[in-house]
Design an enzyme around this catalytic site. Sequence first.
Site, PDB file in Angstrom:
ATOM      1  N   LYS A  11      48.657 -28.328  33.611  1.00 23.20           N
ATOM      2  CA  LYS A  11      49.765 -29.276  33.488  1.00 23.20           C
ATOM      3  C   LYS A  11      50.727 -29.226  34.690  1.00 23.20           C
ATOM      4  O   LYS A  11      50.673 -28.290  35.489  1.00 23.20           O
ATOM      5  CB  LYS A  11      50.519 -28.982  32.176  1.00 23.20           C
ATOM      6  CG  LYS A  11      49.671 -29.212  30.912  1.00 23.20           C
ATOM      7  CD  LYS A  11      50.508 -29.011  29.648  1.00 23.20           C
ATOM      8  CE  LYS A  11      49.707 -29.284  28.389  1.00 23.20           C
ATOM      9  NZ  LYS A  11      50.534 -29.122  27.157  1.00 23.20           N
ATOM     10  N   TYR A  51      47.670 -38.478  24.260  1.00 23.09           N
ATOM     11  CA  TYR A  51      48.450 -37.785  23.232  1.00 23.09           C
ATOM     12  C   TYR A  51      48.796 -38.707  22.054  1.00 23.09           C
ATOM     13  O   TYR A  51      49.745 -38.428  21.329  1.00 23.09           O
ATOM     14  CB  TYR A  51      49.719 -37.193  23.843  1.00 23.09           C
ATOM     15  CG  TYR A  51      49.489 -35.865  24.550  1.00 23.09           C
ATOM     16  CD1 TYR A  51      49.002 -34.752  23.860  1.00 23.09           C
ATOM     17  CD2 TYR A  51      49.777 -35.710  25.899  1.00 23.09           C
ATOM     18  CE1 TYR A  51      48.803 -33.530  24.486  1.00 23.09           C
ATOM     19  CE2 TYR A  51      49.580 -34.485  26.544  1.00 23.09           C
ATOM     20  CZ  TYR A  51      49.092 -33.403  25.824  1.00 23.09           C
ATOM     21  OH  TYR A  51      48.899 -32.191  26.444  1.00 23.09           O
ATOM     22  N   ASN A 114      53.988 -25.895  28.964  1.00 27.73           N
ATOM     23  CA  ASN A 114      53.202 -24.707  28.630  1.00 27.73           C
ATOM     24  C   ASN A 114      51.883 -24.602  29.410  1.00 27.73           C
ATOM     25  O   ASN A 114      50.922 -24.005  28.934  1.00 27.73           O
ATOM     26  CB  ASN A 114      52.999 -24.608  27.120  1.00 27.73           C
ATOM     27  CG  ASN A 114      52.299 -25.813  26.548  1.00 27.73           C
ATOM     28  OD1 ASN A 114      51.877 -26.693  27.288  1.00 27.73           O
ATOM     29  ND2 ASN A 114      52.143 -25.867  25.239  1.00 27.73           N
ATOM     30  N   HIS A 117      46.414 -27.529  28.705  1.00 30.91           N
ATOM     31  CA  HIS A 117      45.909 -28.173  27.490  1.00 30.91           C
ATOM     32  C   HIS A 117      44.472 -27.722  27.283  1.00 30.91           C
ATOM     33  O   HIS A 117      43.736 -27.550  28.255  1.00 30.91           O
ATOM     34  CB  HIS A 117      45.914 -29.697  27.632  1.00 30.91           C
ATOM     35  CG  HIS A 117      45.080 -30.380  26.578  1.00 30.91           C
ATOM     36  ND1 HIS A 117      45.577 -30.684  25.333  1.00 30.91           N
ATOM     37  CD2 HIS A 117      43.763 -30.740  26.565  1.00 30.91           C
ATOM     38  CE1 HIS A 117      44.596 -31.219  24.606  1.00 30.91           C
ATOM     39  NE2 HIS A 117      43.489 -31.264  25.329  1.00 30.91           N
ATOM     40  N   GLU A 128      37.952 -36.483  24.788  1.00 30.01           N
ATOM     41  CA  GLU A 128      38.883 -36.213  25.899  1.00 30.01           C
ATOM     42  C   GLU A 128      38.148 -36.170  27.240  1.00 30.01           C
ATOM     43  O   GLU A 128      38.648 -36.688  28.243  1.00 30.01           O
ATOM     44  CB  GLU A 128      39.636 -34.906  25.632  1.00 30.01           C
ATOM     45  CG  GLU A 128      40.594 -35.028  24.453  1.00 30.01           C
ATOM     46  CD  GLU A 128      41.283 -33.731  24.065  1.00 30.01           C
ATOM     47  OE1 GLU A 128      42.142 -33.773  23.162  1.00 30.01           O
ATOM     48  OE2 GLU A 128      40.991 -32.662  24.652  1.00 30.01           O
TER      49      GLU A 128
HETATM   50  P1  ADP Z   1      48.464 -27.427  21.864  1.00 31.59           P
HETATM   51  O1  ADP Z   1      48.656 -27.926  23.286  1.00 31.59           O
HETATM   52  O2  ADP Z   1      48.598 -25.930  21.788  1.00 31.59           O
HETATM   53  O3  ADP Z   1      47.195 -27.922  21.226  1.00 31.59           O
HETATM   54  P2  ADP Z   1      49.894 -29.363  20.210  1.00 31.59           P
HETATM   55  O4  ADP Z   1      48.618 -30.136  20.160  1.00 31.59           O
HETATM   56  O5  ADP Z   1      50.566 -29.034  18.915  1.00 31.59           O
HETATM   57  O6  ADP Z   1      49.698 -27.976  21.010  1.00 31.59           O
HETATM   58  O7  ADP Z   1      50.958 -30.138  21.091  1.00 31.59           O
HETATM   59  C1  ADP Z   1      50.574 -30.812  22.268  1.00 31.59           C
HETATM   60  C2  ADP Z   1      51.579 -30.520  23.358  1.00 31.59           C
HETATM   61  O8  ADP Z   1      52.837 -31.102  22.994  1.00 31.59           O
HETATM   62  C3  ADP Z   1      51.899 -29.039  23.582  1.00 31.59           C
HETATM   63  O9  ADP Z   1      50.949 -28.357  24.372  1.00 31.59           O
HETATM   64  C4  ADP Z   1      53.237 -29.142  24.258  1.00 31.59           C
HETATM   65  O10 ADP Z   1      53.121 -29.493  25.639  1.00 31.59           O
HETATM   66  C5  ADP Z   1      53.892 -30.294  23.496  1.00 31.59           C
HETATM   67  N1  ADP Z   1      54.682 -29.793  22.360  1.00 31.59           N
HETATM   68  C6  ADP Z   1      54.219 -29.292  21.188  1.00 31.59           C
HETATM   69  N2  ADP Z   1      55.222 -28.922  20.376  1.00 31.59           N
HETATM   70  C7  ADP Z   1      56.370 -29.194  21.050  1.00 31.59           C
HETATM   71  C8  ADP Z   1      57.764 -29.040  20.758  1.00 31.59           C
HETATM   72  N3  ADP Z   1      58.180 -28.526  19.582  1.00 31.59           N
HETATM   73  N4  ADP Z   1      58.657 -29.425  21.690  1.00 31.59           N
HETATM   74  C9  ADP Z   1      58.255 -29.951  22.874  1.00 31.59           C
HETATM   75  N5  ADP Z   1      56.963 -30.129  23.217  1.00 31.59           N
HETATM   76  C10 ADP Z   1      56.031 -29.758  22.323  1.00 31.59           C
HETATM   77 MG    MG Z   2      46.608 -29.830  20.655  1.00 25.84          MG
END
Ligand code: ADP
Ligand code: MG
Length: 140
Positions: A11, A51, A114, A117, A128
């Site tokens: 990212k 997303y 973070n 992905h 994807e």
């Molecule tokens: P992952 O990437 O671990 O699969 P999710 O699919 O739940 O997590 O969420 C997709 C992405 O959305 C996350 O990687 C993160 O970048 C963002 N995200 C998730 N939860 C939050 C939050 N509470 N606040 C801000 N961004 C979030």
């Molecule tokens: Mg996810």
Amino acid sequence: MAIERTFSIIKPDATARNLTGAVNALIEKAGLRIVGQKRIHMTRAQAEAFYAVHKARPFFGELVEFMTSGPVVVQVLEGENAVLKYREVMGATDPSKAAEGTIRKAHAKSIGENSVHGSDAAETAAIEIAQFFSGNEIIG
Ligand code: ADP
Ligand code: MG
């Protein structure tokens, strides 16, 4: 165990800090092979489509802004149990909850920014991958 493929994104927070190689080192150390990779700048339409499952979430707007804020590296990873294995290598979504040795523990800035992905299931991985790669760009 079957060889499978998963989809990864390095990212914008990670590319901004020049961490592509550091992330790739952790991927390869885990035994996953990078069989497709390119650096792109996601359009808003691409990020919104990617997303779409999170459209109703309060962080959706922020997430789309972030994912289009700079370059990303999209990847296809291959290996035994690649989907689950990469989720383990990534660590928890919230870096404060991520295990030692994971990409997010080492590099993520926050729950939103973070660093990586990874697909959550084999079916979503196929969808994807097809969103960003044509068949001849993946060389196993
Ligand atoms: P992952 O990437 O671990 O699969 P999710 O699919 O739940 O997590 O969420 C997709 C992405 O959305 C996350 O990687 C993160 O970048 C963002 N995200 C998730 N939860 C939050 C939050 N509470 N606040 C801000 N961004 C979030
Ligand atoms: Mg996810």
